[in-house]
Scaffold this motif. Structure first.
Motif, PDB file in Angstrom:
ATOM      1  N   THR A 380      41.493  34.641  43.424  1.00 19.13           N
ATOM      2  CA  THR A 380      40.742  35.712  42.766  1.00 19.13           C
ATOM      3  C   THR A 380      39.253  35.374  42.805  1.00 19.13           C
ATOM      4  O   THR A 380      38.871  34.201  42.739  1.00 19.13           O
ATOM      5  CB  THR A 380      41.181  35.902  41.299  1.00 19.13           C
ATOM      6  OG1 THR A 380      41.011  34.664  40.605  1.00 19.13           O
ATOM      7  CG2 THR A 380      42.631  36.349  41.204  1.00 19.13           C
ATOM      8  N   GLN A 397      54.780  36.733  44.889  1.00 14.99           N
ATOM      9  CA  GLN A 397      53.729  37.383  44.112  1.00 14.99           C
ATOM     10  C   GLN A 397      53.406  36.543  42.875  1.00 14.99           C
ATOM     11  O   GLN A 397      54.198  35.690  42.467  1.00 14.99           O
ATOM     12  CB  GLN A 397      54.165  38.797  43.728  1.00 14.99           C
ATOM     13  CG  GLN A 397      54.260  39.729  44.949  1.00 14.99           C
ATOM     14  CD  GLN A 397      54.453  41.180  44.572  1.00 14.99           C
ATOM     15  OE1 GLN A 397      55.328  41.513  43.791  1.00 14.99           O
ATOM     16  NE2 GLN A 397      53.641  42.055  45.147  1.00 14.99           N
ATOM     17  N   CYS A 411      47.768  41.724  35.759  1.00  8.11           N
ATOM     18  CA  CYS A 411      47.750  42.112  37.166  1.00  8.11           C
ATOM     19  C   CYS A 411      48.776  41.332  37.970  1.00  8.11           C
ATOM     20  O   CYS A 411      49.149  40.216  37.610  1.00  8.11           O
ATOM     21  CB  CYS A 411      46.372  41.840  37.773  1.00  8.11           C
ATOM     22  SG  CYS A 411      45.050  42.759  37.011  1.00  8.11           S
ATOM     23  N   MET A 413      49.445  40.129  42.066  1.00 10.41           N
ATOM     24  CA  MET A 413      48.895  40.078  43.427  1.00 10.41           C
ATOM     25  C   MET A 413      49.878  39.331  44.318  1.00 10.41           C
ATOM     26  O   MET A 413      50.787  38.658  43.842  1.00 10.41           O
ATOM     27  CB  MET A 413      47.540  39.373  43.435  1.00 10.41           C
ATOM     28  CG  MET A 413      47.616  37.908  43.057  1.00 10.41           C
ATOM     29  SD  MET A 413      45.973  37.172  43.027  1.00 10.41           S
ATOM     30  CE  MET A 413      46.316  35.631  42.167  1.00 10.41           C
ATOM     31  N   VAL A 420      46.194  43.569  44.881  1.00 14.32           N
ATOM     32  CA  VAL A 420      46.192  43.473  43.421  1.00 14.32           C
ATOM     33  C   VAL A 420      46.635  44.802  42.814  1.00 14.32           C
ATOM     34  O   VAL A 420      46.181  45.867  43.216  1.00 14.32           O
ATOM     35  CB  VAL A 420      44.783  43.109  42.905  1.00 14.32           C
ATOM     36  CG1 VAL A 420      44.756  43.103  41.388  1.00 14.32           C
ATOM     37  CG2 VAL A 420      44.374  41.751  43.449  1.00 14.32           C
TER      38      VAL A 420
END
Lengths: 440, 177
Positions: A380, A397, A411, A413, A420
């Motif tokens: 991130t 994920q 969230c 991702m 995302v």
């Protein structure tokens, strides 16, 4: 000279055939975690009504089922559903495999094609779905799905799950939930939500500081730390009947860690012996076993998927860093060296990599690193504080909390940091998301 | 004979239960009154106009007592007692030594940055370091208890260095009864 040329030629052709063979293998199960991974281009046709001259309702259902399937596939982060407007053929779900003109689909860039039909009665909805490999020109599966009433969501979810399995060898996360702590002021509780963002509901009713929710890998229990009775104490909640029992309420800090892969033991941080130290709690007997004797702060322990190692956070080196040790507390080894604040380790269920949060340029960001401390990867990069990563059961994920001063989000991702998706968003504080195992 | 034992057993359980119960209620007051001194002072003032209950009275007594006790603060990610905090602890210890009947709960806190779990442990460590220092100054260990609130209980909700410095603290809650 000639032999040299020959050798070179052989070498080159060897390399070429090797790379070709890896390509061929990748066609079956593509390495979706690779940074070069291209999303699967897939054409999803509207599901055709099985019988001619059906009600408009069924036509609409065929359209809606295709849209829902598309939505679920997009959620996995591995698919690029093509725009229907680009389709060269009129969609006709009834045409048998032999009649499909694969070149029409290859021309618009589709590697895979989904066709099917749908039938609705008062009681149930039946869908038949076929997945084709456009490049090879073959049928991958043909399967029938039945759902009560007109629950298209469950149909779409099962279809998407089968498509994902056919292409990646993994059933995905469709039957999972994510737990997190939602806090208003100082009063928090554990909430859970479906992988697709539906069915948000509260699990606990403590209205107190509550932290570190951890699903047991068998899906039967939730362990967490709550200040409900004034002190930080560890509870285990039976998810079937909702009963809760305190399993650690010693003097000082009782902090919940992760469960062992067999769901029999729970890692804890306790300060009862005068130091924040790691312990293993045998859940059935409540027997405690101290893992180490060090003066430092040791928290957030997590088992490797085979139960042989434990990763944890320690400040023994002067700042909080991730360490890995054998499950009996021996062979302690530091694995993070970049930055001076690395915490919240979570071990990938597929082994190998550990996700964590680290402080960089004044913000917390999600990273992964392998268990030997190599191949650090930042996932991130935005201006929020991204914290407490937790892996999905497939290890493909990662769910995490993303917080700015104004907004708080949970969230999801992909393991490579892409795709995302916001699962839940709120002005309250949402924190410490943790991924459930797959529910049957 | 067997019956006698049963009765004794029931009696013991009953008495034990009572002790636990009273222990719990004491804990609850502690939690309730764990907010900042300013807040306590203001509740004490506003409650003067309303009918005073026992609880409010004890809260008032506590607020008055705590008014003389200063918090100590810490550096980021540290739990060692700074030189300026040592002076404060000396003054606090003087009060605690004079008021021998007080019980003291030391609350360890952190600023909002960083990991919840790690901060829970850091807060505990801060509270225990403060307790250790007070023990060295002669305050009986048995009078003191520690609890960590990690980063969950900020006194200053702002998101800047000034607020963070205030929130990295050990706070002393006094139980006068």
């Amino acid at each position: 000279m000639r032999t040299k040329c020959l050798l070179t030629a052989i070498f080159i052709s060897l390399c070429a055939s090797l790379s070709l063979s890896t390509n061929a293998a990748a066609k079956i199960y593509i390495d979706v975690d690779s940074p070069n991974f291209q999303l699967f281009p897939i054409a999803i046709c509207d599901f055709d009504p099985a019988a001619a001259g059906v009600a408009v309702k069924t036509l609409n259902a065929g359209f809606a089922l295709a849209e829902e399937t598309k939505r679920y596939l997009t959620m996995t982060g591995f698919f690029n559903p093509l725009n229907k407007k680009s389709f060269l053929e009129e969609t006709n779900g009834n045409s048998p495999a032999a009649q499909i003109n694969y070149s029409n689909w290859a021309m618009i860039g589709a590697d895979y094609l989904v066709k099917g039909n749908i039938q609705q009665s008062e009681k149930e909805t039946t869908a038949e779905c076929r997945l084709f490999d456009v490049i090879k020109g073959e049928l991958l599966f043909n399967k029938k799905y039945i759902a009560a009433g007109n629950d298209l969501k469950i149909l779409a979810r099962n279809i998407a799950s089968d498509i994902l399995f056919a292409l990646t060898g993994d059933e995905g996360e469709f039957n999972t939930r994510i737990a997190f702590v939602s806090k208003k002021g100082q009063k928090g509780d554990i909430y859970t939500i479906n992988y697709d963002g539906s069915d948000l509901k509260s699990m606990t009713n403590h209205r107190s500081i509550i932290i570190a929710p951890r699903w047991s890998p068998d899906g039967r229990f939730m362990a967490f730390t709550s200040f409900k009775d004034g002190n930080p104490e560890v509870y285990i909640r039976n998810l079937k009947n909702g009963s809760e029992k305190k399993v650690a309420s010693f003097e000082g800090l009782n902090l919940c860690g992760y469960w062992s892969p067999d769901s029999k033991n729970l890692l804890l941080t306790l300060s009862k012996d005068g130091n924040e130290e790691l312990y293993v709690l045998e859940v059935d007997t409540l027997n405690l076993h101290r893992l180490m004797h060090s003066y430092s702060i040791d928290v957030s322990p997590t088992w490797s998927p085979n139960g042989k190692k434990i990763a944890f956070v320690s400040n023994r080196g002067g700042s909080p860093q991730i360490y890995v040790m054998d499950a009996d507390g021996n062979n302690i080894k530091r694995i993070t060296f970049e930055g001076n604040y690395n915490t919240s380790p979570s071990w990938s269920p597929r082994g190998g990599r550990i996700a964590f949060e680290g402080l960089i340029n004044g913000k917390y960001q999600i990273f992964t690193i392998d268990e030997e401390g190599n191949n650090l990867l930042q996932l991130t990069f935005d201006s929020a504080n991204n914290e407490t990563p937790s892996w999905s059961p497939s290890g493909r994920q990662i769910v995490y909390s993303s917080k700015t001063n104004l907004k708080s989000k949970i969230c999801i991702m992909n393991a490579n940091g892409l795709n995302v998706r916001i699962l839940n968003e709120n002005a309250d504080s949402l924190a410490m998301p943790t991924w459930s195992p797959r529910f049957k | 004979m067997k019956r006698n034992f049963t009765w004794i057993g029931i009696f013991i359980v009953f008495v034990f239960g009572l002790t636990i119960f009273s222990g719990c209620s004491e804990n609850k007051t502690v939690v309730k009154d764990g907010s900042s001194q300013e807040q306590q002072a203001s509740t004490a003032q506003s409650s003067a106009t309303t009918t005073t209950t026992d609880q409010e009275q004890s809260a008032k007594a506590q607020a008055a007592a705590e008014a003389g006790i200063a918090d100590i603060t810490f550096d980021f990610d540290k739990s060692n007692i700074r030189p300026d905090a040592r002076e404060i602890l000396k003054a606090d210890a003087d009060v605690f030594l004079k008021k021998g009947n007080w019980k003291i709960v030391i609350e360890g806190n952190c600023d909002e940055r960083g990991t919840t779990e790690y901060n829970m442990a850091l807060g505990e460590r801060r509270a225990r370091e403060a307790k250790k220092y007070l023990v060295n100054l002669g305050v009986k260990e048995s009078r003191m208890k520690t609890i960590s609130y990690g980063k969950e209980r900020s006194v200053d909700p702002r998101h800047n260095e000034e607020a963070w410095a205030k929130n990295r603290r050990a706070h002393f809650v006094v139980i006068t009864k």
